[in-house]
Design a protein around this motif. Structure first.
Motif, PDB file in Angstrom:
ATOM      1  N   GLY A 120       0.810  -1.215   0.000  1.00 35.03           N
ATOM      2  CA  GLY A 120       0.000   0.000   0.000  1.00 35.03           C
ATOM      3  C   GLY A 120       0.838   1.257   0.000  1.00 35.03           C
ATOM      4  O   GLY A 120       0.454   2.274  -0.573  1.00 35.03           O
ATOM      5  N   SER A 121       2.011   1.197   0.603  1.00 40.32           N
ATOM      6  CA  SER A 121       2.878   2.378   0.640  1.00 40.32           C
ATOM      7  C   SER A 121       3.445   2.703  -0.742  1.00 40.32           C
ATOM      8  O   SER A 121       3.929   3.803  -0.972  1.00 40.32           O
ATOM      9  CB  SER A 121       4.020   2.163   1.636  1.00 40.32           C
ATOM     10  N   LEU A 122       3.375   1.767  -1.679  1.00 40.68           N
ATOM     11  CA  LEU A 122       3.878   1.986  -3.034  1.00 40.68           C
ATOM     12  C   LEU A 122       2.831   2.599  -3.965  1.00 40.68           C
ATOM     13  O   LEU A 122       3.162   3.050  -5.051  1.00 40.68           O
ATOM     14  CB  LEU A 122       4.353   0.656  -3.639  1.00 40.68           C
ATOM     15  N   LEU A 123       1.576   2.586  -3.535  1.00 43.07           N
ATOM     16  CA  LEU A 123       0.478   3.050  -4.380  1.00 43.07           C
ATOM     17  C   LEU A 123       0.109   4.496  -4.098  1.00 43.07           C
ATOM     18  O   LEU A 123       0.260   4.973  -2.974  1.00 43.07           O
ATOM     19  CB  LEU A 123      -0.754   2.170  -4.146  1.00 43.07           C
ATOM     20  N   PRO A 124      -0.399   5.198  -5.102  1.00 47.02           N
ATOM     21  CA  PRO A 124      -0.889   6.551  -4.861  1.00 47.02           C
ATOM     22  C   PRO A 124      -2.111   6.531  -3.935  1.00 47.02           C
ATOM     23  O   PRO A 124      -2.783   5.505  -3.814  1.00 47.02           O
ATOM     24  CB  PRO A 124      -1.272   7.067  -6.245  1.00 47.02           C
ATOM     25  N   GLU A 125      -2.386   7.636  -3.321  1.00 46.91           N
ATOM     26  CA  GLU A 125      -3.533   7.764  -2.419  1.00 46.91           C
ATOM     27  C   GLU A 125      -4.809   7.385  -3.162  1.00 46.91           C
ATOM     28  O   GLU A 125      -5.008   7.757  -4.313  1.00 46.91           O
ATOM     29  CB  GLU A 125      -3.630   9.206  -1.917  1.00 46.91           C
ATOM     30  N   GLY A 126      -5.661   6.605  -2.546  1.00 46.35           N
ATOM     31  CA  GLY A 126      -6.916   6.211  -3.175  1.00 46.35           C
ATOM     32  C   GLY A 126      -7.530   5.028  -2.455  1.00 46.35           C
ATOM     33  O   GLY A 126      -7.014   4.546  -1.455  1.00 46.35           O
ATOM     34  N   ASP A 127      -8.652   4.562  -2.974  1.00 40.76           N
ATOM     35  CA  ASP A 127      -9.344   3.407  -2.424  1.00 40.76           C
ATOM     36  C   ASP A 127      -9.001   2.178  -3.259  1.00 40.76           C
ATOM     37  O   ASP A 127      -9.068   2.220  -4.494  1.00 40.76           O
ATOM     38  CB  ASP A 127     -10.864   3.619  -2.450  1.00 40.76           C
TER      39      ASP A 127
END
Length: 72
Positions: free
Chosen positions: A21-28
């Motif tokens: 999750g820390s590798l992904l852009p902010e979002g759902d």
């Protein structure tokens, strides 16, 4: 983490979700654990996505307007 991911996972725990999750852009996101079994297919034969499902998909036609008239 590398050793854990090299083996079989039975579920996605908080450590794994936090690491990825820390590798992904902010979002759902909806995290999923999938079992995938790749198989070799011959192009143009049974199971080839690009000669089957993709070709059978929706067809889009782009129409370019033609402007006619007399120029001055």
């Amino acid at each position: 983490m590398q050793e854990r991911l090299a083996g079989r996972l039975s579920d996605l725990d908080d450590d794994i979700l936090e690491a990825f999750g820390s590798l992904l852009p902010e979002g759902d996101y909806l995290p999923s654990l999938l079992r995938v079994e790749p198989r070799l297919v011959t192009p143009g034969q049974e199971g080839d996505y690009f000669s089957g499902e993709q070709v059978a998909g929706p067809r889009w036609i782009c129409i370019r307007p033609t402007i006619t008239g007399t120029g001055g």
